[in-house]
Design a protein around this motif. Structure first.
Motif, PDB file in Angstrom:
ATOM      1  N   ALA A   1      30.933  59.861  17.798  1.00 56.36           N
ATOM      2  CA  ALA A   1      32.363  59.896  17.496  1.00 56.36           C
ATOM      3  C   ALA A   1      32.802  61.319  17.183  1.00 56.36           C
ATOM      4  O   ALA A   1      33.849  61.781  17.636  1.00 56.36           O
ATOM      5  N   MET A   2      31.970  62.005  16.438  1.00 57.46           N
ATOM      6  CA  MET A   2      32.332  63.386  16.071  1.00 57.46           C
ATOM      7  C   MET A   2      32.429  64.265  17.309  1.00 57.46           C
ATOM      8  O   MET A   2      33.327  65.083  17.432  1.00 57.46           O
TER       9      MET A   2
ATOM     10  N   LEU B   1      34.232  52.648  12.464  1.00 54.81           N
ATOM     11  CA  LEU B   1      32.929  53.165  12.095  1.00 54.81           C
ATOM     12  C   LEU B   1      32.743  53.121  10.598  1.00 54.81           C
ATOM     13  O   LEU B   1      31.692  52.755  10.096  1.00 54.81           O
ATOM     14  N   ALA B   2      33.801  53.480   9.918  1.00 54.28           N
ATOM     15  CA  ALA B   2      33.708  53.531   8.466  1.00 54.28           C
ATOM     16  C   ALA B   2      33.428  52.147   7.900  1.00 54.28           C
ATOM     17  O   ALA B   2      32.574  51.994   7.025  1.00 54.28           O
ATOM     18  N   SER B   3      34.109  51.144   8.425  1.00 52.08           N
ATOM     19  CA  SER B   3      33.901  49.823   7.843  1.00 52.08           C
ATOM     20  C   SER B   3      32.501  49.322   8.168  1.00 52.08           C
ATOM     21  O   SER B   3      31.886  48.613   7.377  1.00 52.08           O
ATOM     22  N   ARG B   4      32.003  49.731   9.320  1.00 51.33           N
ATOM     23  CA  ARG B   4      30.641  49.332   9.657  1.00 51.33           C
ATOM     24  C   ARG B   4      29.649  50.006   8.711  1.00 51.33           C
ATOM     25  O   ARG B   4      28.675  49.415   8.261  1.00 51.33           O
ATOM     26  N   MET B   5      29.942  51.242   8.444  1.00 50.43           N
ATOM     27  CA  MET B   5      29.102  52.005   7.517  1.00 50.43           C
ATOM     28  C   MET B   5      29.146  51.347   6.138  1.00 50.43           C
ATOM     29  O   MET B   5      28.110  51.214   5.486  1.00 50.43           O
TER      30      MET B   5
ATOM     31  N   LEU C   1      35.450  61.938   7.757  1.00 47.57           N
ATOM     32  CA  LEU C   1      34.658  60.847   8.315  1.00 47.57           C
ATOM     33  C   LEU C   1      33.580  60.404   7.338  1.00 47.57           C
ATOM     34  O   LEU C   1      33.299  59.214   7.200  1.00 47.57           O
ATOM     35  N   ALA C   2      32.979  61.369   6.678  1.00 42.56           N
ATOM     36  CA  ALA C   2      31.917  61.047   5.738  1.00 42.56           C
ATOM     37  C   ALA C   2      32.496  60.339   4.511  1.00 42.56           C
ATOM     38  O   ALA C   2      31.855  59.493   3.903  1.00 42.56           O
ATOM     39  N   ARG C   3      33.702  60.696   4.188  1.00 50.35           N
ATOM     40  CA  ARG C   3      34.349  60.200   2.989  1.00 50.35           C
ATOM     41  C   ARG C   3      34.779  58.747   3.096  1.00 50.35           C
ATOM     42  O   ARG C   3      34.750  57.982   2.133  1.00 50.35           O
ATOM     43  N   GLU C   4      35.215  58.409   4.301  1.00 49.10           N
ATOM     44  CA  GLU C   4      35.904  57.138   4.447  1.00 49.10           C
ATOM     45  C   GLU C   4      35.093  55.895   4.075  1.00 49.10           C
ATOM     46  O   GLU C   4      35.565  55.054   3.322  1.00 49.10           O
ATOM     47  N   PRO C   5      33.886  55.753   4.595  1.00 50.17           N
ATOM     48  CA  PRO C   5      33.157  54.529   4.252  1.00 50.17           C
ATOM     49  C   PRO C   5      32.904  54.415   2.758  1.00 50.17           C
ATOM     50  O   PRO C   5      32.878  53.311   2.209  1.00 50.17           O
TER      51      PRO C   5
END
Lengths: 250, 250
Positions: free
Chosen positions: A95-96, B88-92, B172-176
DNA sequence: ATGATCCGATAGTCGGACAATAATTGCGGA
DNA sequence: TCCGCAATTATTGTCCGACTATCGGATCAT
């Protein structure tokens, strides 16, 4: 015409059956009815139980599979599983890449996460962790001239430090960034000689961790990562370019 | 019997056709042959082109769909897309829940990321960002007594700050982590009165950003997040318990 | 016990079929 | 000419039935 069916208020629920099936199974897993390790009923069973066709079940299984909720053991046995962090990480990396994230962004995030990881590692590393790090240092000293191994050892080093931080959220956040970081790292290593600096930094980091000195450890990790950025620039790489998709090339 | 086929060394590559199909299409997307926004050929077309059955193509499409590489616009048009960070975040997040990650781990990571985001926001926020933050502050002042809205505004606030940092990797790292954090946050807000402290911290953060003062901004963000942890403990919640799966309950 | 063999269960794939409906076309009226 | 509605077409979702290869387990022979 238009037969005036008096039945009012029907479907608002328009969701393909395969999605419904997937969420039903997912629910069972999240609830714990299906436990990791347990094997999924056969497609035919599921189809019969859920009252849908096997094709539909199969599509649902593809969904679960991609979500990492089931895992194929021997191609014939699908077992329930906890999502594997590595799969998620590689998806995140992809994704990135597609979002054309720049090295600068990646680097900043890595600096943040690695520094904290180092700090926490200094607080929490076990003797076993330290032993692993020592072994890594020793191996690194041996391989100073072997570029490829050196990169591999560096990856291992950072992962070991991150693991020693005993924080899986941090680990999870770190991984996709690491995946994209390493190709860049390889480029830098091959273009200029930063090997001694690398070894020195790693050594200081291990010293800090062994001495339970979070400040020292974090500081050296910070230096180390900043050093890498400088190397990136010195190697004439543009930090504002998107990172490339090398993990997918081969 | 056992016809002695003289052809030696054949298949080691046993990969289901649907996976092959999926990777072929994925390849086209990663290469750029299929561009985001463009719509995917129909199932029948793909089946004919690839020489497989439509069912097989369908299974492959499920894979791509779950990978976020195609996106369904109006249920009848599948278009190529860049993976959506939110999915992706919710999967994470789900993975974190299944791994039984504790609040402590989550909190540490959030502290790390939010603090850095605040710092960077102070360096990079546009006037527009500041305007958004001001608006959020104003709304927060209005809603101090309305718990649910307050939580919502807080989420928005932090997201706005993170966006102002202009770092998508960080975002992106923050969201999950944020996704899992907020339910906890809601619990804290409902159990004790931290509203004034929240407003004060937010105000200081905005002041810092407006004044282009990364130190100040980071410091207050740190205070703010640490405050939250204290609140968590004061509310008699155990920081060493796994975070719960609330996003999936309802 | 050990290895070879057989057999049932199951995944993977296929071809065809049909309904529902979104998308497009074409028509008629304004 | 242009617009709105109806007819048509294309496409997805779902189903059925079938076949093959192969995996796992059971059986058999040594």
């Amino acid at each position: 015409m238009s037969a005036v069916q008096p039945l009012v208020f029907d479907r608002v629920e328009t969701q393909p059956a395969y999605q419904l099936v997937a969420s039903m199974i997912e629910k069972r897993i999240m609830e714990g009815t299906f436990k990791p390790g347990q094997q999924l009923p056969s497609e035919l069973d599921l189809a019969k139980q859920l009252g849908v066709n096997r094709s539909t079940v199969r599509e649902a299984i593809r969904v679960l599979e991609q979500n990492g909720l089931v895992f194929r053991k021997s191609a014939r046995r699908l077992v329930i599983s906890v999502p594997r962090q590595s799969e998620l990480a590689s998806r995140m990396s992809r994704a990135m890449v597609l979002h054309e994230i720049t090295f600068q962004e990646l680097w900043e995030t890595m600096l943040t996460l690695e520094t904290r990881a180092a700090e926490l590692a200094a607080l929490r590393a076990t003797e076993e962790d330290v032993a692993l790090l020592d072994a890594n240092l020793a191996a690194t000293r041996e391989c100073l001239e072997h570029e490829e191994r050196l990169v591999k050892l560096d990856i291992e080093f950072h992962l070991t430090v991150a693991r020693a931080a005993r924080n899986r959220a941090l680990l999870l956040a770190r991984e996709p960034i690491g995946l994209l970081f390493y190709p860049a790292f390889y480029k830098v290593m091959s273009r200029l000689n930063a090997k001694d600096r690398l070894l020195a930094a790693h050594t200081e980091i291990v010293t800090g961790i062994r001495g339970r000195d979070p400040k020292h450890t974090a500081l050296w990790m910070e230096k180390h990562i900043k050093d890498f950025r400088r190397g990136y620039e010195l190697a004439n790489l543009d930090i504002n370019q998107p990172v490339d998709a090398s993990p997918y090339g081969g």
